[in-house]
Write a protein that holds these residues in place. Structure first.
Motif, PDB file in Angstrom:
ATOM      1  N   MET A   1       0.831  -1.201   0.000  1.00  9.39           N
ATOM      2  CA  MET A   1       0.000   0.000   0.000  1.00  9.39           C
ATOM      3  C   MET A   1       0.870   1.258   0.000  1.00  9.39           C
ATOM      4  N   ASN A   2       1.931   1.251   0.802  1.00  6.71           N
ATOM      5  CA  ASN A   2       2.795   2.411   0.898  1.00  6.71           C
ATOM      6  C   ASN A   2       3.459   2.724  -0.439  1.00  6.71           C
ATOM      7  N   LEU A   3       3.909   1.697  -1.155  1.00  4.84           N
ATOM      8  CA  LEU A   3       4.543   1.890  -2.455  1.00  4.84           C
ATOM      9  C   LEU A   3       3.544   2.446  -3.466  1.00  4.84           C
ATOM     10  N   GLU A   4       2.311   1.969  -3.415  1.00  6.03           N
ATOM     11  CA  GLU A   4       1.269   2.487  -4.314  1.00  6.03           C
ATOM     12  C   GLU A   4       1.017   3.970  -4.060  1.00  6.03           C
ATOM     13  N   MET A   5       0.987   4.352  -2.798  1.00  6.44           N
ATOM     14  CA  MET A   5       0.765   5.755  -2.447  1.00  6.44           C
ATOM     15  C   MET A   5       1.934   6.610  -2.921  1.00  6.44           C
ATOM     16  N   GLN A   6       3.152   6.098  -2.751  1.00  8.09           N
ATOM     17  CA  GLN A   6       4.327   6.846  -3.202  1.00  8.09           C
ATOM     18  C   GLN A   6       4.324   7.005  -4.723  1.00  8.09           C
ATOM     19  N   ARG A   7       3.916   5.971  -5.438  1.00  9.37           N
ATOM     20  CA  ARG A   7       3.822   6.064  -6.897  1.00  9.37           C
ATOM     21  C   ARG A   7       2.754   7.075  -7.312  1.00  9.37           C
ATOM     22  N   PHE A   8       1.610   7.031  -6.616  1.00  2.60           N
ATOM     23  CA  PHE A   8       0.550   8.007  -6.918  1.00  2.60           C
ATOM     24  C   PHE A   8       1.062   9.425  -6.731  1.00  2.60           C
ATOM     25  N   LYS A   9       1.732   9.670  -5.601  1.00  4.71           N
ATOM     26  CA  LYS A   9       2.250  11.009  -5.312  1.00  4.71           C
ATOM     27  C   LYS A   9       3.279  11.427  -6.359  1.00  4.71           C
ATOM     28  N   ALA A  10       4.161  10.513  -6.733  1.00  5.96           N
ATOM     29  CA  ALA A  10       5.179  10.834  -7.733  1.00  5.96           C
ATOM     30  C   ALA A  10       4.531  11.190  -9.068  1.00  5.96           C
ATOM     31  N   ASP A  11       3.549  10.399  -9.497  1.00  9.21           N
ATOM     32  CA  ASP A  11       2.844  10.680 -10.747  1.00  9.21           C
ATOM     33  C   ASP A  11       2.072  11.994 -10.665  1.00  9.21           C
ATOM     34  N   PHE A  12       1.454  12.221  -9.523  1.00 13.19           N
ATOM     35  CA  PHE A  12       0.681  13.440  -9.317  1.00 13.19           C
ATOM     36  C   PHE A  12       1.586  14.675  -9.427  1.00 13.19           C
ATOM     37  N   PHE A  13       2.709  14.647  -8.697  1.00 12.18           N
ATOM     38  CA  PHE A  13       3.603  15.802  -8.734  1.00 12.18           C
ATOM     39  C   PHE A  13       4.294  15.936 -10.091  1.00 12.18           C
ATOM     40  N   LYS A  14       4.515  14.829 -10.772  1.00  7.46           N
ATOM     41  CA  LYS A  14       5.072  14.904 -12.120  1.00  7.46           C
ATOM     42  C   LYS A  14       4.099  15.642 -13.043  1.00  7.46           C
ATOM     43  N   ALA A  15       2.802  15.403 -12.845  1.00  9.85           N
ATOM     44  CA  ALA A  15       1.788  16.084 -13.657  1.00  9.85           C
ATOM     45  C   ALA A  15       1.760  17.585 -13.380  1.00  9.85           C
ATOM     46  N   LEU A  16       2.230  17.986 -12.226  1.00  9.25           N
ATOM     47  CA  LEU A  16       2.253  19.414 -11.865  1.00  9.25           C
ATOM     48  C   LEU A  16       3.583  20.079 -12.210  1.00  9.25           C
ATOM     49  N   SER A  17       4.492  19.338 -12.816  1.00  6.41           N
ATOM     50  CA  SER A  17       5.867  19.812 -12.965  1.00  6.41           C
ATOM     51  C   SER A  17       6.123  20.670 -14.204  1.00  6.41           C
ATOM     52  N   HIS A  18       5.124  21.359 -14.679  1.00  2.46           N
ATOM     53  CA  HIS A  18       5.312  22.246 -15.833  1.00  2.46           C
ATOM     54  C   HIS A  18       4.679  23.601 -15.506  1.00  2.46           C
ATOM     55  N   PRO A  19       5.391  24.694 -15.753  1.00  2.00           N
ATOM     56  CA  PRO A  19       4.851  26.023 -15.403  1.00  2.00           C
ATOM     57  C   PRO A  19       3.506  26.339 -16.047  1.00  2.00           C
TER      58      PRO A  19
END
Length: 108
Positions: A1-19
Motif C-alpha cells: 500500500m505504501n509503495l502504491e501511495m508513493q507512486r501516486f504522489k510521484a505521478d501526481f507531482f510529475k503532472a504538476l511539474s510544468h509552469p
C-alpha cells in the motif's frame, strides 16, 4: 500500500511539474473556463494548451465538460487550490531564508 501511495504522489507531482500546467490550475482555481478563455489569459498556442490540459485530464486533476461545441474545464478536486496555496507559502519561506542569508553575508 505504501509503495502504491508513493507512486501516486510521484505521478501526481510529475503532472504538476510544468509552469503552464501550474498557470492553468491557478486560473481554474478562480472558476471554470473554456480552452479559448485559458488561451487568451495565458497567451499560449492552442496546441500547447491542449497538450497540457490533456496531461492534467489524464491524471484526473482537471475535468472537461462538453457544452455545445466547446469544452469547459474545472478542477476535479477543490483541494488543488489549497495545494497551490501551500506551495506559494513554501516558496515565500524559501525566499525569506535566502534574504536572511544574504543579509548575514552583507553584514560580514
Amino acid at each position: 500500500m505504501n509503495l502504491e501511495m508513493q507512486r501516486f504522489k510521484a505521478d501526481f507531482f510529475k503532472a504538476l511539474s510544468h509552469p503552464l500546467r501550474i498557470k492553468i490550475l491557478e486560473l481554474l482555481s478562480e472558476g471554470e473556463m473554456s480552452v479559448n478563455e485559458l488561451q487568451s489569459l495565458v497567451g499560449s498556442e492552442g496546441s500547447a494548451m491542449s497538450q497540457q490540459l490533456s496531461i492534467l485530464r489524464s491524471k484526473n486533476i482537471v475535468v472537461g465538460t462538453k457544452e455545445g461545441n466547446r469544452v469547459i474545464y474545472s478542477l476535479r478536486d477543490p483541494m488543488i487550490v489549497e495545494l497551490l496555496q501551500v506551495a506559494r507559502k513554501i516558496f515565500n519561506n524559501h525566499l525569506i531564508d535566502v534574504m536572511n542569508t544574504l543579509d548575514k553575508l552583507s553584514d560580514e
